[in-house]
Design a protein around this motif. Structure first.
Motif, short mmCIF file in Angstrom:
data_model
loop_
_atom_site.label_atom_id
_atom_site.label_comp_id
_atom_site.label_asym_id
_atom_site.label_seq_id
_atom_site.Cartn_x
_atom_site.Cartn_y
_atom_site.Cartn_z
N LEU A 17 49.83 -64.62 27.95
CA LEU A 17 50.73 -63.84 27.44
C LEU A 17 51.87 -63.12 28.72
CD1 LEU A 17 49.21 -61.68 24.52
CD2 LEU A 17 50.83 -63.79 24.24
N PRO A 18 51.47 -62.72 29.48
CA PRO A 18 52.24 -62.35 30.74
C PRO A 18 53.13 -63.74 31.23
CG PRO A 18 50.32 -61.11 30.98
CD PRO A 18 50.09 -62.24 30.04
N LEU A 19 52.19 -64.81 31.23
CA LEU A 19 52.91 -66.08 32.12
C LEU A 19 54.01 -66.53 30.86
CD1 LEU A 19 49.88 -67.90 33.47
CD2 LEU A 19 51.80 -66.80 34.68
N ILE A 20 53.78 -66.50 29.67
CA ILE A 20 54.66 -66.92 28.40
C ILE A 20 55.78 -66.07 28.80
CG2 ILE A 20 55.07 -67.09 26.21
CD1 ILE A 20 52.27 -67.91 25.87
N ALA A 21 55.62 -64.52 28.80
CA ALA A 21 56.78 -63.83 28.91
C ALA A 21 57.79 -64.01 30.28
CB ALA A 21 56.22 -62.35 29.02
N ILE A 22 57.25 -64.03 31.33
CA ILE A 22 57.86 -64.45 32.71
C ILE A 22 58.29 -65.85 32.45
CG2 ILE A 22 57.57 -65.33 35.18
CD1 ILE A 22 55.06 -63.26 35.18
N ALA A 23 57.90 -66.83 31.93
CA ALA A 23 58.81 -68.09 31.49
C ALA A 23 59.78 -68.09 30.58
CB ALA A 23 57.74 -69.16 30.89
N LEU A 24 59.77 -67.05 29.71
CA LEU A 24 60.74 -66.90 28.83
C LEU A 24 62.12 -65.95 29.34
CD1 LEU A 24 59.20 -66.27 25.39
CD2 LEU A 24 60.33 -68.28 26.09
N LEU A 25 61.78 -65.12 30.35
CA LEU A 25 62.60 -64.53 30.98
C LEU A 25 63.39 -65.38 32.25
CD1 LEU A 25 60.64 -61.00 31.86
CD2 LEU A 25 62.78 -61.40 30.42
N GLY A 26 62.84 -66.22 32.73
CA GLY A 26 63.03 -67.16 33.68
C GLY A 26 64.05 -68.02 32.95
N LEU A 27 63.60 -68.33 31.78
CA LEU A 27 64.67 -69.39 31.00
C LEU A 27 65.71 -68.75 30.52
CD1 LEU A 27 64.80 -72.22 29.78
CD2 LEU A 27 63.63 -71.35 27.60
N GLY A 28 65.78 -67.46 30.14
CA GLY A 28 66.95 -66.72 29.97
C GLY A 28 67.95 -66.56 31.12
N ALA A 29 67.10 -66.22 32.38
CA ALA A 29 68.19 -66.23 33.43
C ALA A 29 68.77 -67.28 33.84
CB ALA A 29 67.08 -65.62 34.54
N TYR A 30 68.06 -68.44 33.62
CA TYR A 30 68.58 -69.65 33.94
C TYR A 30 69.96 -70.19 32.86
CZ TYR A 30 69.48 -74.52 33.59
OH TYR A 30 69.99 -75.98 33.61
N ALA A 31 69.74 -69.71 31.73
CA ALA A 31 70.82 -69.85 30.74
C ALA A 31 72.02 -68.98 30.84
CB ALA A 31 70.22 -69.68 29.30
N TRP A 32 71.64 -67.75 31.45
CA TRP A 32 72.74 -66.80 31.71
C TRP A 32 73.59 -67.26 32.88
CZ3 TRP A 32 73.40 -63.54 36.05
CH2 TRP A 32 74.54 -62.90 36.01
N VAL A 33 72.84 -67.89 33.95
CA VAL A 33 73.45 -68.38 35.19
C VAL A 33 74.26 -69.61 34.74
CG1 VAL A 33 73.01 -69.46 37.32
CG2 VAL A 33 71.99 -67.45 36.81
N ARG A 34 73.49 -70.58 34.09
CA ARG A 34 74.00 -71.96 33.54
C ARG A 34 75.30 -71.64 32.96
NH1 ARG A 34 76.38 -76.05 33.60
NH2 ARG A 34 75.47 -77.98 32.97
N PHE A 35 75.56 -70.61 31.78
CA PHE A 35 76.70 -70.67 30.95
C PHE A 35 77.58 -69.63 31.09
CE2 PHE A 35 73.20 -72.92 28.42
CZ PHE A 35 73.94 -74.31 28.22
N TRP A 36 77.10 -68.67 31.91
CA TRP A 36 78.02 -67.46 32.19
C TRP A 36 78.43 -67.37 33.39
CZ3 TRP A 36 80.81 -64.36 29.41
CH2 TRP A 36 81.33 -63.17 29.71
#
Length: 51
Positions: A17-36
């Motif tokens: 569960l923590p690894l999935i949460a970290i992966a989702l947070l990383g994906l969200g950070a990547y999307a923020w950097v990529r599109f904003w």
């Protein structure tokens, strides 16, 4: 069909569960950097003054 698991169920929850949460947070950070942030940087060609 026998499924072989490398970790017991309790450890899968405490680690998975923590690894999935970290992966989702990383994906969200990547999307923020990529599109904003990324579109705010743009290339402007520098034209030297002719002598």
């Amino acid at each position: 069909m026998c499924v072989h698991r490398s970790l017991p169920d309790g450890l899968q929850l405490t680690l998975g569960l923590p690894l999935i949460a970290i992966a989702l947070l990383g994906l969200g950070a990547y999307a923020w950097v990529r599109f904003w942030v990324h579109p705010r940087f743009y290339f402007v060609d520098y034209i030297h003054a002719h002598r």
